[in-house]
Design a protein around this motif. Structure first.
Motif, PDB file in Angstrom:
ATOM      1  N   TYR A  83       0.848  -1.193   0.000  1.00 38.27           N
ATOM      2  CA  TYR A  83       0.000   0.000   0.000  1.00 38.27           C
ATOM      3  C   TYR A  83       0.892   1.254   0.000  1.00 38.27           C
ATOM      4  O   TYR A  83       1.095   1.871   1.047  1.00 38.27           O
ATOM      5  CB  TYR A  83      -0.909   0.023   1.226  1.00 38.27           C
ATOM      6  CG  TYR A  83      -1.842  -1.156   1.335  1.00 38.27           C
ATOM      7  CD1 TYR A  83      -3.014  -1.207   0.580  1.00 38.27           C
ATOM      8  CD2 TYR A  83      -1.567  -2.215   2.192  1.00 38.27           C
ATOM      9  CE1 TYR A  83      -3.892  -2.281   0.673  1.00 38.27           C
ATOM     10  CE2 TYR A  83      -2.432  -3.301   2.292  1.00 38.27           C
ATOM     11  CZ  TYR A  83      -3.587  -3.323   1.530  1.00 38.27           C
ATOM     12  OH  TYR A  83      -4.444  -4.389   1.634  1.00 38.27           O
ATOM     13  N   PRO A  84       1.429   1.646  -1.154  1.00 36.32           N
ATOM     14  CA  PRO A  84       2.326   2.813  -1.201  1.00 36.32           C
ATOM     15  C   PRO A  84       1.563   4.138  -1.139  1.00 36.32           C
ATOM     16  O   PRO A  84       1.517   4.908  -2.100  1.00 36.32           O
ATOM     17  CB  PRO A  84       3.049   2.631  -2.537  1.00 36.32           C
ATOM     18  CG  PRO A  84       2.070   1.881  -3.386  1.00 36.32           C
ATOM     19  CD  PRO A  84       1.331   0.956  -2.449  1.00 36.32           C
TER      20      PRO A  84
ATOM     21  N   GLN B 181      -4.195  10.744   0.653  1.00 31.54           N
ATOM     22  CA  GLN B 181      -3.236   9.911   1.380  1.00 31.54           C
ATOM     23  C   GLN B 181      -3.739   9.580   2.779  1.00 31.54           C
ATOM     24  O   GLN B 181      -3.582   8.446   3.256  1.00 31.54           O
ATOM     25  CB  GLN B 181      -1.885  10.635   1.455  1.00 31.54           C
ATOM     26  CG  GLN B 181      -1.184  10.730   0.109  1.00 31.54           C
ATOM     27  CD  GLN B 181       0.066  11.580   0.164  1.00 31.54           C
ATOM     28  OE1 GLN B 181       0.030  12.746   0.581  1.00 31.54           O
ATOM     29  NE2 GLN B 181       1.189  11.017  -0.248  1.00 31.54           N
ATOM     30  N   ILE B 182      -4.357  10.545   3.438  1.00 26.49           N
ATOM     31  CA  ILE B 182      -4.920  10.316   4.778  1.00 26.49           C
ATOM     32  C   ILE B 182      -5.980   9.215   4.721  1.00 26.49           C
ATOM     33  O   ILE B 182      -5.984   8.285   5.531  1.00 26.49           O
ATOM     34  CB  ILE B 182      -5.519  11.625   5.336  1.00 26.49           C
ATOM     35  CG1 ILE B 182      -4.404  12.611   5.696  1.00 26.49           C
ATOM     36  CG2 ILE B 182      -6.391  11.335   6.566  1.00 26.49           C
ATOM     37  CD1 ILE B 182      -4.900  14.022   5.960  1.00 26.49           C
ATOM     38  N   SER B 183      -6.889   9.313   3.757  1.00 26.42           N
ATOM     39  CA  SER B 183      -7.959   8.320   3.649  1.00 26.42           C
ATOM     40  C   SER B 183      -7.411   6.935   3.353  1.00 26.42           C
ATOM     41  O   SER B 183      -7.893   5.934   3.905  1.00 26.42           O
ATOM     42  CB  SER B 183      -8.949   8.736   2.553  1.00 26.42           C
ATOM     43  OG  SER B 183      -9.725   9.840   2.977  1.00 26.42           O
ATOM     44  N   LEU B 184      -6.392   6.860   2.499  1.00 23.07           N
ATOM     45  CA  LEU B 184      -5.819   5.556   2.159  1.00 23.07           C
ATOM     46  C   LEU B 184      -5.059   4.959   3.339  1.00 23.07           C
ATOM     47  O   LEU B 184      -5.115   3.746   3.576  1.00 23.07           O
ATOM     48  CB  LEU B 184      -4.899   5.696   0.944  1.00 23.07           C
ATOM     49  CG  LEU B 184      -5.592   6.074  -0.374  1.00 23.07           C
ATOM     50  CD1 LEU B 184      -4.559   6.267  -1.480  1.00 23.07           C
ATOM     51  CD2 LEU B 184      -6.622   5.029  -0.778  1.00 23.07           C
TER      52      LEU B 184
ATOM     53  N   ILE C 191     -12.308  11.690  -3.850  1.00 17.76           N
ATOM     54  CA  ILE C 191     -11.190  12.569  -4.192  1.00 17.76           C
ATOM     55  C   ILE C 191     -10.586  12.174  -5.531  1.00 17.76           C
ATOM     56  O   ILE C 191     -10.255  13.035  -6.366  1.00 17.76           O
ATOM     57  CB  ILE C 191     -10.121  12.536  -3.080  1.00 17.76           C
ATOM     58  CG1 ILE C 191     -10.706  13.067  -1.769  1.00 17.76           C
ATOM     59  CG2 ILE C 191      -8.898  13.356  -3.477  1.00 17.76           C
ATOM     60  CD1 ILE C 191      -9.802  12.879  -0.560  1.00 17.76           C
ATOM     61  N   VAL C 192     -10.437  10.872  -5.756  1.00 16.40           N
ATOM     62  CA  VAL C 192      -9.893  10.381  -7.028  1.00 16.40           C
ATOM     63  C   VAL C 192     -10.749  10.869  -8.194  1.00 16.40           C
ATOM     64  O   VAL C 192     -10.237  11.325  -9.225  1.00 16.40           O
ATOM     65  CB  VAL C 192      -9.810   8.840  -7.013  1.00 16.40           C
ATOM     66  CG1 VAL C 192      -9.614   8.293  -8.425  1.00 16.40           C
ATOM     67  CG2 VAL C 192      -8.672   8.382  -6.122  1.00 16.40           C
ATOM     68  N   LEU C 193     -12.073  10.782  -8.039  1.00 12.14           N
ATOM     69  CA  LEU C 193     -12.977  11.226  -9.096  1.00 12.14           C
ATOM     70  C   LEU C 193     -12.902  12.735  -9.287  1.00 12.14           C
ATOM     71  O   LEU C 193     -12.869  13.230 -10.423  1.00 12.14           O
ATOM     72  CB  LEU C 193     -14.409  10.800  -8.772  1.00 12.14           C
ATOM     73  CG  LEU C 193     -14.688   9.290  -8.843  1.00 12.14           C
ATOM     74  CD1 LEU C 193     -16.074   8.978  -8.288  1.00 12.14           C
ATOM     75  CD2 LEU C 193     -14.563   8.783 -10.274  1.00 12.14           C
TER      76      LEU C 193
ATOM     77  N   LEU D 175      -1.213   6.732  -6.323  1.00 16.90           N
ATOM     78  CA  LEU D 175      -2.345   6.869  -5.408  1.00 16.90           C
ATOM     79  C   LEU D 175      -3.639   6.360  -6.036  1.00 16.90           C
ATOM     80  O   LEU D 175      -4.485   5.772  -5.347  1.00 16.90           O
ATOM     81  CB  LEU D 175      -2.495   8.329  -4.965  1.00 16.90           C
ATOM     82  CG  LEU D 175      -1.344   8.868  -4.103  1.00 16.90           C
ATOM     83  CD1 LEU D 175      -1.555  10.341  -3.795  1.00 16.90           C
ATOM     84  CD2 LEU D 175      -1.203   8.066  -2.815  1.00 16.90           C
ATOM     85  N   PHE D 176      -3.789   6.564  -7.363  1.00 20.24           N
ATOM     86  CA  PHE D 176      -4.983   6.027  -8.009  1.00 20.24           C
ATOM     87  C   PHE D 176      -5.022   4.516  -7.896  1.00 20.24           C
ATOM     88  O   PHE D 176      -6.055   3.932  -7.528  1.00 20.24           O
ATOM     89  CB  PHE D 176      -5.061   6.418  -9.485  1.00 20.24           C
ATOM     90  CG  PHE D 176      -6.106   5.608 -10.213  1.00 20.24           C
ATOM     91  CD1 PHE D 176      -7.448   5.860 -10.008  1.00 20.24           C
ATOM     92  CD2 PHE D 176      -5.737   4.546 -11.038  1.00 20.24           C
ATOM     93  CE1 PHE D 176      -8.431   5.079 -10.627  1.00 20.24           C
ATOM     94  CE2 PHE D 176      -6.706   3.762 -11.660  1.00 20.24           C
ATOM     95  CZ  PHE D 176      -8.050   4.035 -11.462  1.00 20.24           C
TER      96      PHE D 176
END
Length: 225
Positions: free
Chosen positions: A42-43, A134-137, A162-164, A186-187
């Motif tokens: 999980y980078p 990044q926080i959510s991931l 956020i990605v969308l 991140l995607f």
């Protein structure tokens, strides 16, 4: 504003840990475990970024007797609440995988690191959309191991939003050097997490395969996330 995962958190948190009470050798060992075992899967942040945060805290914040408690305003290391959150949630994740050595102690330590990370998350007043992702991931990663503390679905849903919004699923070549690499990494982390969760829960996917144009391959010389 509170992170969505904290809005309905029914867990009653205990006291956050004070990093100065933990031997640096132990912190370093746990971060090395995180970098070696977890980051390749999980980078969410770069190895360089994690090591830089650790180095700056070691040489300044942990050695400054006049510094404020670490869960308050950051000190001379020049690190903000986001950087402290990254370090502490990495420690919380790492501690959960050391339960084979001392199960109870590892779980208590993980909870204390998580509670300290939440303090910084609550104190964060400004961050970029990429940092919010990044926080959510990172929280979603922690939620895999501690679903009683963090709602996995909320974290991944927020990451997908956020990605969308940022269009990270689209190929983008007109950005500054290094940024396409970060966006791509991140995607694909968010993509993998969402695919796994939706498959288990039999939910529709947010990213139809035909809509994704960002490549899987990354440049040879990435810039730190």
């Amino acid at each position: 504003e509170k992170h969505p995962s904290l809005q309905n958190n029914r867990h009653n948190p205990g006291a956050p840990i004070n990093l100065r009470s933990v031997p640096f050798s132990a912190i370093n060992r746990m971060i090395q475990n995180y970098v070696d075992i977890h980051l390749p899967q999980y980078p969410c942040v770069s190895e360089n970024a994690v090591n830089e945060i650790l180095d700056r805290i070691q040489h300044q914040d942990l050695k400054d007797p006049n510094a404020l408690p670490i869960h308050h305003v950051p000190t001379d290391a020049g690190l903000g609440h986001f950087e402290y959150f990254v370090l502490l949630i990495a420690l919380a994740i790492s501690a959960m995988t050391l339960t084979w050595k001392a199960d109870y102690q590892a779980r208590v330590a993980s909870e204390s690191f998580y509670n300290a990370a939440v303090k910084h998350l609550q104190a964060m007043t400004d961050h970029s959309e990429i940092q919010a992702l990044q926080i959510s991931l990172l929280l979603a990663h922690y939620a895999h191991m501690c679903p009683e503390r963090v709602d996995n679905w909320t974290c991944i849903s927020n990451a997908v939003r956020i990605v969308l919004n940022l269009g990270l699923y689209l190929e983008c070549n007109q950005l500054v050097q290094g940024e396409p690499y970060q966006r791509s990494v991140l995607f694909w982390v968010a993509y993998g997490m969402e695919r796994s969760l939706c498959t288990n829960l039999r939910l529709p996917l947010s990213f139809p395969e035909e809509a994704i144009t960002v490549k899987v391959g990354f440049p040879d010389d990435p810039v730190a996330l």
